[in-house]
Design an enzyme around this catalytic site. Structure first.
Site, short mmCIF file in Angstrom:
data_model
loop_
_atom_site.label_atom_id
_atom_site.label_comp_id
_atom_site.label_asym_id
_atom_site.label_seq_id
_atom_site.Cartn_x
_atom_site.Cartn_y
_atom_site.Cartn_z
N ALA A 123 4.65 0.77 -3.81
CA ALA A 123 4.56 1.63 -2.63
C ALA A 123 4.84 3.08 -3.01
CB ALA A 123 5.55 1.16 -1.56
N LEU A 124 3.78 3.80 -3.32
CA LEU A 124 3.89 5.19 -3.77
C LEU A 124 3.19 6.16 -2.83
CD1 LEU A 124 4.75 7.18 -6.04
CD2 LEU A 124 2.57 6.66 -7.17
N PRO A 127 0.83 9.24 3.66
CA PRO A 127 -0.31 9.75 4.42
C PRO A 127 -0.67 11.20 4.10
CG PRO A 127 1.13 8.49 5.86
CD PRO A 127 1.84 8.61 4.54
N GLY A 130 -1.13 11.67 -0.69
CA GLY A 130 -2.17 11.07 -1.50
C GLY A 130 -1.79 11.04 -2.97
N GLN A 334 -30.67 -1.61 -8.04
CA GLN A 334 -32.04 -1.11 -8.03
C GLN A 334 -32.99 -2.12 -8.68
OE1 GLN A 334 -32.43 1.72 -6.45
NE2 GLN A 334 -34.66 1.93 -6.68
N GLU A 361 -4.98 4.83 -7.97
CA GLU A 361 -4.26 5.12 -9.21
C GLU A 361 -4.78 6.39 -9.90
OE1 GLU A 361 -3.04 2.01 -11.88
OE2 GLU A 361 -3.27 0.50 -10.30
#
Length: 383
Positions: A123-124, A127, A130, A334, A361
């Site tokens: 948990a790094l 809101p 970022g 494609q 990350e």
């Protein structure tokens, strides 16, 4: 049959080749129900733990073998994105405990996460910050024998299903990056709240978490006060290369699928592969796969060989592997034509899976900043 010739490269030892064969065997037997993502991840953690595949995700001595982690993620990702995710989070979630935890912290959690009895999370992200970890605002205020946590975390993988979280909060020893600390937090604590479950184009357990006067004992701190940023970066230094390896696994699967498609599909009486333009696409895909693998296993080998930090090498691996895996997969889509965007087709699934790896990350643009700064620093030091 996927290409395994890279396992003969000098980056690897015989034990790595043996491990890759073991992972391949287990991965082929995994049963994954994608209709319930939470249940699928819980079962995957149990199954991977029972098979012994989670053993490399934790180490009481703090000696994580990055090549083994990368090989495992590459192989699992080639088979299924959720299998890779479940393995990866067991390592990332407890990486700080493996590298910096006390003997008591390691004894309490590593056997559980390594055996699949407990699910872990990292948990790094917040809101407002970022990728800018130094601007984290969640606080941990000392109150007697406890720290009191207040704030929010978001885009937390395994959020809502994890049994243990490694959480980073501001303890205020100094401004910016030097004022963060790491803590072990469990979801049963009063004031811990899952605010929102987050849905993405490739479903994974993700959540926004809120902490309101959550009290954790002083003993839950990992490492020293104010060392949180260094701990987080050290963990990412190890696991950033493994994100690249997961992207490589997705790219290898896309190349395999594309080769089967252009070999079996006929145009004007001849295999699609006979068209020179198609051969050009296949050549580009193969080049991207091998170049990514070289960067990934260079970074992993350097870390395993005792390099204190592989910040530049890991950033290069993640940037190149994730960006070019996106290109490889897009080319595969494609080559499949209309079937490439049909829901449930392997290349359509890969197309959705790969996109997030260029963000979490450390987003691709952030990796460019890291590479540039590290390159300038190396030049200044004459390295």
């Amino acid at each position: 049959m996927p290409d395994r010739s890279f396992l003969t490269w000098p980056f690897f030892e015989p034990r790595h080749r043996d491990w890759a064969a073991r992972v391949e065997q287990v991965a082929q037997g995994l049963e994954i129900d994608h209709t319930d993502t939470d249940a699928a991840c819980r079962r995957l953690v149990r199954d991977l733990g029972a098979a012994g595949l989670l053993h490399p995700t934790a180490d009481e001595g703090g000696q994580l073998d990055v090549r083994t982690l990368c090989l495992t993620r590459e192989i699992l990702a080639r088979h299924d994105g959720l299998a890779d995710f479940s393995f990866a989070m067991q390592g990332l979630g407890t990486g700080a405990i493996s590298l910096f935890g006390t003997p008591e912290q390691k004894a309490a959690w590593l056997p559980k996460t390594r055996s699949g009895q407990a699910i872990s999370a990292f948990a790094l992200t917040e809101p407002q910050s970022g990728s800018d970890v130094a601007n984290s605002t969640m606080t941990a205020t000392r109150d007697g024998d406890d720290y009191v946590l207040n704030g929010e975390k978001t885009w937390i993988s395994n959020g809502g299903i994890a049994d243990v979280y490694t959480l980073f909060a501001r303890t205020g020893e100094a401004p910016g990056a030097k004022g963060l600390s790491a803590f072990i937090v469990t979801p049963d604590l009063p004031g811990f709240e899952v605010v929102e479950r987050l849905s993405t184009i490739a479903p994974h357990p993700l959540a926004t978490l809120r902490f309101t006067d959550v009290r954790v004992p002083v003993q839950s701190m990992i490492g020293a006060g104010g060392a949180g940023f260094r701990i987080a970066m050290s963990v990412l230094d190890v696991f950033r290369s493994t994100v690249a390896a997961a992207a490589l696994g997705f790219a290898r699967r896309a190349l395999d699928e594309a080769l089967q498609r252009v070999g079996a599909r006929h145009v004007q009486g001849a295999p699609l592969f006979d068209l020179q333009m198609v051969q050009g696409h296949v050549a580009d895909m193969a080049l991207d796969v091998d170049a990514a693998a070289l960067l990934i296993y260079r970074a992993a080998w350097a870390k395993d060989s005792g390099a204190p930090r592989v910040t530049r090498e890991a950033a290069m691996a993640k940037l190149f592997a994730t960006d070019h895996a996106q290109q490889v997969i897009d080319t595969a889509v494609q080559l499949f034509g209309g079937d490439g965007v049909r829901s449930g087709m392997p290349v359509e699934t890969l197309y959705r899976e790969i996109r997030a790896l260029r963000i979490y990350e450390g987003a691709s643009d952030v990796q460019k900043v890291v590479i540039a700064r590290q390159t300038k620093a190396a030049q200044s030091e004459g390295k």
